[in-house]
Design an enzyme around this catalytic site. Structure first.
Site, PDB file in Angstrom:
ATOM      1  N   LYS A 235      95.296  81.303  73.197  1.00 23.32           N
ATOM      2  CA  LYS A 235      95.456  79.853  73.320  1.00 23.32           C
ATOM      3  C   LYS A 235      96.630  79.478  74.210  1.00 23.32           C
ATOM      4  CE  LYS A 235      93.866  78.702  68.694  1.00 23.32           C
ATOM      5  NZ  LYS A 235      94.709  79.452  67.745  1.00 23.32           N
TER       6      LYS A 235
ATOM      7  N   LYS B 217     106.745  88.165  68.747  1.00 20.88           N
ATOM      8  CA  LYS B 217     107.229  86.784  68.765  1.00 20.88           C
ATOM      9  C   LYS B 217     108.751  86.718  68.876  1.00 20.88           C
ATOM     10  CE  LYS B 217     103.073  84.942  66.850  1.00 20.88           C
ATOM     11  NZ  LYS B 217     102.248  84.881  65.651  1.00 20.88           N
TER      12      LYS B 217
ATOM     13  N   LYS C 189      95.196  89.924  75.831  1.00 21.57           N
ATOM     14  CA  LYS C 189      94.031  89.272  75.232  1.00 21.57           C
ATOM     15  C   LYS C 189      93.951  87.816  75.672  1.00 21.57           C
ATOM     16  CE  LYS C 189      95.931  87.381  71.008  1.00 21.57           C
ATOM     17  NZ  LYS C 189      95.582  86.794  69.757  1.00 21.57           N
TER      18      LYS C 189
HETATM   19  P1  ADP Z   1      95.152  82.714  69.377  1.00 24.16           P
HETATM   20  O1  ADP Z   1      95.478  84.172  69.325  1.00 24.16           O
HETATM   21  O2  ADP Z   1      94.354  82.331  70.547  1.00 24.16           O
HETATM   22  O3  ADP Z   1      96.320  81.817  69.118  1.00 24.16           O
HETATM   23  P2  ADP Z   1      94.445  82.617  66.608  1.00 24.16           P
HETATM   24  O4  ADP Z   1      95.628  83.479  66.463  1.00 24.16           O
HETATM   25  O5  ADP Z   1      94.467  81.326  65.884  1.00 24.16           O
HETATM   26  O6  ADP Z   1      94.177  82.427  68.160  1.00 24.16           O
HETATM   27  O7  ADP Z   1      93.145  83.419  66.234  1.00 24.16           O
HETATM   28  C1  ADP Z   1      92.026  82.941  65.539  1.00 24.16           C
HETATM   29  C2  ADP Z   1      90.973  84.023  65.458  1.00 24.16           C
HETATM   30  O8  ADP Z   1      90.492  84.365  66.763  1.00 24.16           O
HETATM   31  C3  ADP Z   1      91.479  85.337  64.857  1.00 24.16           C
HETATM   32  O9  ADP Z   1      90.453  85.884  64.049  1.00 24.16           O
HETATM   33  C4  ADP Z   1      91.742  86.203  66.046  1.00 24.16           C
HETATM   34  O10 ADP Z   1      91.620  87.567  65.739  1.00 24.16           O
HETATM   35  C5  ADP Z   1      90.630  85.770  66.978  1.00 24.16           C
HETATM   36  N1  ADP Z   1      91.011  85.987  68.390  1.00 24.16           N
HETATM   37  C6  ADP Z   1      91.976  85.344  69.089  1.00 24.16           C
HETATM   38  N2  ADP Z   1      92.037  85.790  70.359  1.00 24.16           N
HETATM   39  C7  ADP Z   1      91.077  86.755  70.476  1.00 24.16           C
HETATM   40  C8  ADP Z   1      90.614  87.586  71.545  1.00 24.16           C
HETATM   41  N3  ADP Z   1      91.146  87.501  72.768  1.00 24.16           N
HETATM   42  N4  ADP Z   1      89.608  88.459  71.311  1.00 24.16           N
HETATM   43  C9  ADP Z   1      89.048  88.532  70.081  1.00 24.16           C
HETATM   44  N5  ADP Z   1      89.414  87.770  69.027  1.00 24.16           N
HETATM   45  C10 ADP Z   1      90.412  86.887  69.205  1.00 24.16           C
END
Ligand code: ADP
Ligand code: TRP
Length: 331
Positions: free
Chosen positions: A198, A113, A195
């Site tokens: 969002k 970040k 990955k």
């Molecule tokens: P993002 O990374 O999309 O902003 P969050 O950080 O709020 O989402 O993640 C919420 C949950 O979703 C966490 O448990 C995270 O490990 C899981 N997660 C997010 N992206 C992935 C992904 N591409 N594959 C597997 N799990 C994911």
């Protein structure tokens, strides 16, 4: 016998996607049957990277609605908003005294970040893993269903819990990252880069709110290549990712057929993607429609959020009571 405790959270920083579903939500829905579960929307965490709060309330409501649309049953699990539970903030304060600047600076998510947003390196970002530990420890949770990207944060939560127990007295069990199939899940972007997430490339991410034709378009554009050149060759990661998605949403027969075609070098990616797109659209449609209905029902949403906060605070205040007692802060 009392049930083991589970906790997990999702940040309201955008639309939920397949990574969130397969890394986190799918496990929540199974775990609510067997464990005492706490799931929440991490709106304090979102402030570390998203200081503009114009859309925040809407996003929080959407995440709550999407959790329920995916099968979360609020009569079984507590579903709440982080900022409704002030006990978390107090525990965060105590844990901050046990966290070292050096280890926080070394955290992979912090370094990422700082790299992507060098003009907003705030102290909240640095102590993100401490707040996350407080989220978990406030319910004395043992299992934390998350995707692979959260592994390091969980390790830090165990360290902080251990330090606290050692310094003040045994209060916390050591929490573990959890996935039913033992390996933590990572869903890649459809472009084969990093990955699914969002905030990154929207064309490479399938959202639970995507319409059928958007899903079809995204899958048809997913990265492939000219196909395997030798029988039974290993799949490149971007192809494996599509197979992983197919395994999640298609029937076993369909999956086995395409897998056999791949191994026999007769796979046609056009047909493969068409099938995946149809099965994916059918999978997402009911979730999208249910989430939209719930999101429009503000009365239901506020009732759910209030009930969730009550359940969460009951558990959180019990833990805080123990914490204050061992720190000698109960006057
Ligand atoms: P993002 O990374 O999309 O902003 P969050 O950080 O709020 O989402 O993640 C919420 C949950 O979703 C966490 O448990 C995270 O490990 C899981 N997660 C997010 N992206 C992935 C992904 N591409 N594959 C597997 N799990 C994911
Ligand atoms: N850091 C998590 C993520 O980015 C979200 C989160 C905050 C969380 N607090 C948590 C996840 C506690 C599990 C447990 O995905």
């Amino acid at each position: 016998m009392s049930k083991e405790i589970v906790l997990s959270g999702i940040r309201p920083t955008g639309f939920l996607h397949l990574g969130n579903y397969f890394g986190a939500l799918r496990n929540y829905v199974r775990m609510q049957e067997d464990y005492e579960c706490y799931f929440f929307v991490a709106n304090w965490h979102s402030l570390t990277t998203h200081p503009d709060t114009k859309e925040l309330q809407h996003s929080v409501h959407r995440v709550i609605a999407e959790n329920i649309a995916c099968g979360l049953d609020t009569t079984k699990a507590a579903l709440y908003v982080q900022s409704d539970v002030p006990e978390i903030a107090e525990l965060y304060l105590y844990l901050n005294m046990l966290a070292y600047k050096g280890e926080l600076e070394k955290t992979a998510s912090f370094k990422d970040k700082v790299r992507s947003n060098p003009e907003n390196v705030n102290a909240g970002l640095l102590t993100y893993p401490v707040l996350m530990s407080a989220d978990i420890l406030i319910h004395r949770a043992l299992y934390v269903p998350v995707g692979k990207d959260q592994e390091q944060h969980l390790e830090m939560a165990r360290n902080f819990a251990e330090r606290f127990n050692h310094r003040y007295g045994e209060v916390f069990p050591l929490p573990k990252a959890f996935n039913y199939n033992s390996e933590l899940v990572k869903i890649m972007g459809l472009d084969g880069n990093g990955k699914m997430s969002k905030s990154e490339n929207q064309m490479a991410t399938i959202y639970l709110a995507d319409e059928d034709d958007v899903i079809r378009k995204k899958i048809m554009k997913a990265k492939t290549d000219s196909g395997p050149t030798a029988p039974d060759s290993e799949k490149p990661d971007y192809i494996q990712n599509l197979f992983t998605l197919m395994k999640l949403v298609s029937t076993e027969e369909v999956y086995n057929q395409f897998d056999a075609n791949y191994n026999g070098c007769s796979i046609r990616y056009g047909d493969f993607k068409k099938q995946l797109a149809e099965d994916m659209a059918n999978f997402i449609k009911p979730i999208r429609e249910k989430a939209a209905d719930i999101q429009n029902d503000k009365l239901f949403l506020s009732k759910v959020i209030k009930e969730g906060a009550d359940k969460a605070r009951e558990s959180a205040s019990k833990t805080l009571h123990l914490v204050r007692a061992v720190i000698n802060m109960n006057y």
